[in-house]
Design a protein around this motif. Sequence first.
Motif, short mmCIF file in Angstrom:
data_model
loop_
_atom_site.label_atom_id
_atom_site.label_comp_id
_atom_site.label_asym_id
_atom_site.label_seq_id
_atom_site.Cartn_x
_atom_site.Cartn_y
_atom_site.Cartn_z
N ILE A 1 8.75 -1.01 -10.60
CA ILE A 1 8.03 -1.52 -9.44
C ILE A 1 8.93 -2.37 -8.56
CG2 ILE A 1 7.00 -3.62 -10.44
CD1 ILE A 1 5.18 -1.18 -8.16
N TYR A 2 9.78 -3.21 -9.16
CA TYR A 2 10.67 -4.03 -8.34
C TYR A 2 11.77 -3.21 -7.67
CZ TYR A 2 8.22 -8.24 -9.57
OH TYR A 2 7.24 -9.19 -9.69
N LYS B 1 19.32 -10.88 3.53
CA LYS B 1 18.01 -10.73 2.87
C LYS B 1 18.12 -9.83 1.65
CE LYS B 1 14.42 -11.73 6.14
NZ LYS B 1 13.08 -12.06 5.79
N GLU B 2 18.90 -8.75 1.80
CA GLU B 2 19.09 -7.83 0.69
C GLU B 2 19.78 -8.54 -0.48
OE1 GLU B 2 19.50 -4.00 -1.32
OE2 GLU B 2 18.11 -4.87 0.09
N ASN C 1 13.55 -1.25 -2.52
CA ASN C 1 13.97 -0.17 -1.62
C ASN C 1 13.05 -0.04 -0.42
OD1 ASN C 1 16.10 0.41 -3.30
ND2 ASN C 1 15.02 2.02 -4.40
N GLN C 2 11.75 -0.18 -0.67
CA GLN C 2 10.78 -0.06 0.43
C GLN C 2 10.98 -1.19 1.45
OE1 GLN C 2 8.72 2.54 0.37
NE2 GLN C 2 7.41 2.11 2.10
N GLN D 1 0.84 -1.21 0.00
CA GLN D 1 0.00 0.00 0.00
C GLN D 1 0.87 1.26 0.00
OE1 GLN D 1 -2.78 -0.39 3.24
NE2 GLN D 1 -3.97 -1.95 2.18
N ASP D 2 1.91 1.27 0.83
CA ASP D 2 2.82 2.42 0.87
C ASP D 2 3.45 2.68 -0.50
OD1 ASP D 2 2.31 2.74 3.55
OD2 ASP D 2 4.21 1.87 4.23
N ILE D 3 3.84 1.60 -1.16
CA ILE D 3 4.46 1.72 -2.47
C ILE D 3 3.50 2.36 -3.46
CG2 ILE D 3 5.23 0.36 -4.47
CD1 ILE D 3 6.50 -1.58 -2.38
N PHE D 4 2.24 1.92 -3.46
CA PHE D 4 1.29 2.44 -4.43
C PHE D 4 0.86 3.87 -4.12
CE2 PHE D 4 1.46 -1.85 -5.81
CZ PHE D 4 1.26 -1.74 -7.18
#
Length: 180
Positions: free
Chosen positions: A66-67, A110-111, A72-73, A43-46
């Motif tokens: 988008i990726y 994870k990154e 980054n998010q 939701q934050d991304i959109f």
Amino acid sequence: MTHFDEHEKNKKFEQFFILTFPKVKAFAWKLLHSEEDAEDIAQDIFVKLWNNPEMWENKETWDSYIYTVARNQIYNFLKHQSVELSYQEKLSQEDAPSFEFDTYDKLYAKELQLLIKLTLDNMPEQRRKVFSMSRQQGMSNQEIADSLRLSIRTVERHIYLALQELKKIILIALFFISVE
């Protein structure tokens, strides 16, 4: 940026949202293993994307944008989460440095895992398929060649190119990790 009237912008964003939100949420869930966190991040991304139509007005660039935004998010979310956990741990015991080190190691792992997944996802389909059959399914080059009706030389070339891409992204990631 192309000028949209409000109605066109709404329609285009709605189409973009319907096609990409489930992918972004699934991507976040795969990394975070939390339905609630994945939903929040998506939701934050959109919300951010709504304010940047240049990122979604061109269908050909949707996936790459988008990726990158999702990566980054999620990275920022994990970083914030690790800082919070580190702070809580410091309050509860004196042995915080080893905890902090472990948390950041996990964050970087994870990154790196995310970067590898993104690199694999962006490879041409045949290369990705060959690499998966080789490294994840443990098939021999001959078995892959037979299965996909390719020459062994073509299979070897796909594996070589996939490994080159992955090595490059790992070296870049290690460089940025060591700089931080």
